[in-house]
Design a protein around this motif. Structure first.
Motif, PDB file in Angstrom:
ATOM      1  N   ALA A 141       0.822  -1.211   0.000  1.00 57.89           N
ATOM      2  CA  ALA A 141       0.000   0.000   0.000  1.00 57.89           C
ATOM      3  C   ALA A 141       0.858   1.263   0.000  1.00 57.89           C
ATOM      4  CB  ALA A 141      -0.941  -0.007   1.198  1.00 57.89           C
ATOM      5  N   ASP A 142       1.939   1.250   0.802  1.00 59.86           N
ATOM      6  CA  ASP A 142       2.777   2.452   0.858  1.00 59.86           C
ATOM      7  C   ASP A 142       3.481   2.710  -0.469  1.00 59.86           C
ATOM      8  OD1 ASP A 142       4.297   0.175   1.086  1.00 59.86           O
ATOM      9  OD2 ASP A 142       5.752   1.065   2.481  1.00 59.86           O
ATOM     10  N   GLU A 143       3.874   1.641  -1.157  1.00 63.58           N
ATOM     11  CA  GLU A 143       4.497   1.796  -2.475  1.00 63.58           C
ATOM     12  C   GLU A 143       3.483   2.302  -3.489  1.00 63.58           C
ATOM     13  OE1 GLU A 143       7.567   1.739  -5.319  1.00 63.58           O
ATOM     14  OE2 GLU A 143       7.534   1.693  -3.119  1.00 63.58           O
ATOM     15  N   ARG A 144       2.259   1.791  -3.365  1.00 62.43           N
ATOM     16  CA  ARG A 144       1.198   2.247  -4.273  1.00 62.43           C
ATOM     17  C   ARG A 144       0.941   3.751  -4.055  1.00 62.43           C
ATOM     18  NH1 ARG A 144      -2.373  -0.643  -7.084  1.00 62.43           N
ATOM     19  NH2 ARG A 144      -1.691  -2.523  -5.989  1.00 62.43           N
ATOM     20  N   ASP A 145       0.891   4.174  -2.799  1.00 60.02           N
ATOM     21  CA  ASP A 145       0.671   5.591  -2.510  1.00 60.02           C
ATOM     22  C   ASP A 145       1.812   6.447  -3.057  1.00 60.02           C
ATOM     23  OD1 ASP A 145      -1.664   4.920  -1.240  1.00 60.02           O
ATOM     24  OD2 ASP A 145      -0.784   4.940   0.773  1.00 60.02           O
ATOM     25  N   ARG A 146       3.037   5.930  -2.956  1.00 61.74           N
ATOM     26  CA  ARG A 146       4.183   6.683  -3.466  1.00 61.74           C
ATOM     27  C   ARG A 146       4.105   6.855  -4.975  1.00 61.74           C
ATOM     28  NH1 ARG A 146       9.152   6.012  -5.613  1.00 61.74           N
ATOM     29  NH2 ARG A 146       8.816   3.758  -5.864  1.00 61.74           N
ATOM     30  N   LEU A 147       3.700   5.791  -5.672  1.00 65.10           N
ATOM     31  CA  LEU A 147       3.582   5.861  -7.129  1.00 65.10           C
ATOM     32  C   LEU A 147       2.456   6.794  -7.547  1.00 65.10           C
ATOM     33  CD1 LEU A 147       4.149   2.103  -8.026  1.00 65.10           C
ATOM     34  CD2 LEU A 147       5.745   4.001  -8.360  1.00 65.10           C
ATOM     35  N   VAL A 148       1.354   6.738  -6.813  1.00 65.38           N
ATOM     36  CA  VAL A 148       0.251   7.652  -7.113  1.00 65.38           C
ATOM     37  C   VAL A 148       0.700   9.100  -6.914  1.00 65.38           C
ATOM     38  CG1 VAL A 148      -2.024   8.425  -6.356  1.00 65.38           C
ATOM     39  CG2 VAL A 148      -1.559   5.988  -6.605  1.00 65.38           C
ATOM     40  N   GLY A 149       1.489   9.335  -5.877  1.00 68.24           N
ATOM     41  CA  GLY A 149       2.012  10.670  -5.641  1.00 68.24           C
ATOM     42  C   GLY A 149       2.911  11.131  -6.779  1.00 68.24           C
ATOM     43  N   ARG A 150       3.726  10.224  -7.320  1.00 67.29           N
ATOM     44  CA  ARG A 150       4.594  10.586  -8.440  1.00 67.29           C
ATOM     45  C   ARG A 150       3.770  10.916  -9.680  1.00 67.29           C
ATOM     46  NH1 ARG A 150       9.556   6.757  -9.588  1.00 67.29           N
ATOM     47  NH2 ARG A 150       9.985   8.578 -10.909  1.00 67.29           N
ATOM     48  N   ILE A 151       2.703  10.170  -9.902  1.00 67.52           N
ATOM     49  CA  ILE A 151       1.824  10.459 -11.043  1.00 67.52           C
ATOM     50  C   ILE A 151       1.175  11.831 -10.887  1.00 67.52           C
ATOM     51  CG2 ILE A 151      -0.321   9.773 -12.201  1.00 67.52           C
ATOM     52  CD1 ILE A 151       0.447   6.879 -11.691  1.00 67.52           C
ATOM     53  N   GLU A 152       0.700  12.112  -9.693  1.00 68.11           N
ATOM     54  CA  GLU A 152       0.079  13.409  -9.447  1.00 68.11           C
ATOM     55  C   GLU A 152       1.095  14.537  -9.622  1.00 68.11           C
ATOM     56  OE1 GLU A 152      -1.492  13.015  -5.548  1.00 68.11           O
ATOM     57  OE2 GLU A 152      -3.347  12.007  -6.185  1.00 68.11           O
ATOM     58  N   GLY A 153       2.338  14.331  -9.154  1.00 68.38           N
ATOM     59  CA  GLY A 153       3.363  15.344  -9.332  1.00 68.38           C
ATOM     60  C   GLY A 153       3.691  15.578 -10.804  1.00 68.38           C
ATOM     61  N   ALA A 154       3.756  14.481 -11.576  1.00 62.68           N
ATOM     62  CA  ALA A 154       4.028  14.616 -13.010  1.00 62.68           C
ATOM     63  C   ALA A 154       2.884  15.333 -13.717  1.00 62.68           C
ATOM     64  CB  ALA A 154       4.256  13.230 -13.626  1.00 62.68           C
ATOM     65  N   ALA A 155       1.648  15.017 -13.304  1.00 67.41           N
ATOM     66  CA  ALA A 155       0.492  15.693 -13.898  1.00 67.41           C
ATOM     67  C   ALA A 155       0.506  17.180 -13.577  1.00 67.41           C
ATOM     68  CB  ALA A 155      -0.798  15.054 -13.394  1.00 67.41           C
ATOM     69  N   ASP A 156       0.877  17.521 -12.340  1.00 65.79           N
ATOM     70  CA  ASP A 156       0.978  18.938 -11.974  1.00 65.79           C
ATOM     71  C   ASP A 156       2.047  19.640 -12.792  1.00 65.79           C
ATOM     72  OD1 ASP A 156      -0.996  18.564 -10.110  1.00 65.79           O
ATOM     73  OD2 ASP A 156       0.393  18.322  -8.414  1.00 65.79           O
ATOM     74  N   ARG A 157       3.160  18.938 -13.044  1.00 63.01           N
ATOM     75  CA  ARG A 157       4.238  19.509 -13.837  1.00 63.01           C
ATOM     76  C   ARG A 157       3.763  19.813 -15.265  1.00 63.01           C
ATOM     77  NH1 ARG A 157       8.805  22.459 -14.344  1.00 63.01           N
ATOM     78  NH2 ARG A 157      10.115  21.731 -16.052  1.00 63.01           N
ATOM     79  N   MET A 158       3.078  18.874 -15.881  1.00 61.82           N
ATOM     80  CA  MET A 158       2.579  19.073 -17.235  1.00 61.82           C
ATOM     81  C   MET A 158       1.539  20.192 -17.271  1.00 61.82           C
ATOM     82  SD  MET A 158       2.387  15.243 -18.913  1.00 61.82           S
ATOM     83  CE  MET A 158       1.521  14.470 -17.539  1.00 61.82           C
TER      84      MET A 158
END
Length: 308
Positions: free
Chosen positions: A155-172
């Motif tokens: 679960a913690d790894e899944r949350d970390r990956l979701v956070g990276r996706i959200e950060g990349a989306a914010d960047r774009m």
């Protein structure tokens, strides 16, 4: 910025009126010449002499019209063709403008050509950089999505990956918003002026009436002040005494970056989410108002000078 040196030129209506007056007077001049030359030269010779004088006057009138009207029109046509073909001298002023109307038209053409080339430069810059700038967040999204598809992911790894996706989306999103702001900054601008102290949210050392509309000055100052604070500045001051000066006490700009800070997408804060579009947007906004911004030498921090 290319400006035409203002010289006195007759308005077009004066040239038209004088030309019509000459056209109306030429037959009368011919009749008068025949009348007074007839007793001296004889009828046939008087007619020939009058005809020659009228022809010479017509030639002189045509040459004046060519110089005042036709030559500037041909020059403006060549400038337009040069803009279309990308000629380097297309934005150079003509050596001669026959009338004040042609002079105003020539300046409008230079302004339009400068704006057009500016937009083309932005499009080329965007095409050159956007693929590279968006590739990193897209790679993050693709990699994180592949990992999320694995079974048994903690679960913690899944949350970390979701956070990276959200950060990349914010960047774009930030990149696209910045590009939209840059395109909007090149639109035709309204004119106006406002007192600096009525807009500035930082210390005003020298107050004055800045020749920018309130909304434009507020946008420029927000970008410059926000950029200074993002780089660690604690104190930002502004002053206006014919030029608008924005000074901060931050780390300043290194010599290696000084010539690149106004380039689209150039940033030293990429890891912190910087898009590198703020100063480029400021420059485009000011160019739309016939103003220029430059980085000036400073003993401490960064010093931006805006001239009008």
């Amino acid at each position: 910025m290319t400006r035409i040196v203002r010289k006195w030129r007759p308005p077009l209506w004066v040239v038209v009126a004088v030309t019509l007056g000459v056209v109306l007077c030429l037959p009368l001049i011919g009749i008068v010449l025949v009348r007074y030359l007839w007793p001296v030269l004889g009828y046939r010779e008087a007619v020939w002499a009058a005809g020659f004088c009228v022809l010479a006057a017509t030639f002189v009138t045509g040459w004046v019209l060519w110089r005042i009207l036709l030559r500037p029109v041909q020059g403006l046509r060549d400038r337009v063709a040069g803009l279309r073909s990308g000629a380097e001298d297309a934005l150079d002023p003509l050596p001669h403008y026959g009338t004040s109307d042609m002079q105003a038209l020539g300046q409008s053409l230079l302004d339009m050509g400068r704006a057009s080339r500016g937009r083309e430069a932005v499009l080329r810059s965007y095409a050159d950089h956007v693929t590279h700038e968006l590739k990193s967040p897209l790679t993050v999204v693709r990699g994180a999505a592949e990992l999320l598809s694995l079974d048994g992911l903690p679960a913690d790894e899944r949350d970390r990956l979701v956070g990276r996706i959200e950060g990349a989306a914010d960047r774009m999103t930030a990149l696209l918003d910045a590009q939209r702001s840059l395109a909007r900054a090149q639109e035709p601008a309204e004119r106006g002026s406002v007192r600096l102290s009525e807009v500035a949210t930082v210390d005003v050392l020298v107050d004055g009436i800045v020749p920018l509309p309130e909304v434009t000055l507020r946008l420029v100052l927000d970008h410059l002040v926000g950029n200074a604070k993002a780089h660690g500045a604690k104190v930002v001051t502004v002053s206006y005494d014919g030029s608008l000066v924005v000074q901060d006490d931050g780390p300043g700009v290194s010599d290696g970056n000084a010539n690149r800070i106004f380039e689209p997408f150039f940033t030293t804060r990429r890891e912190a989410g910087g898009t590198g579009m703020g100063l480029s947007i400021v420059r485009r906004i000011l160019e739309a108002h016939d103003a220029e911004i430059a980085l000036a030498p400073s003993d401490k921090g960064a010093r931006f000078v805006i001239t009008f």
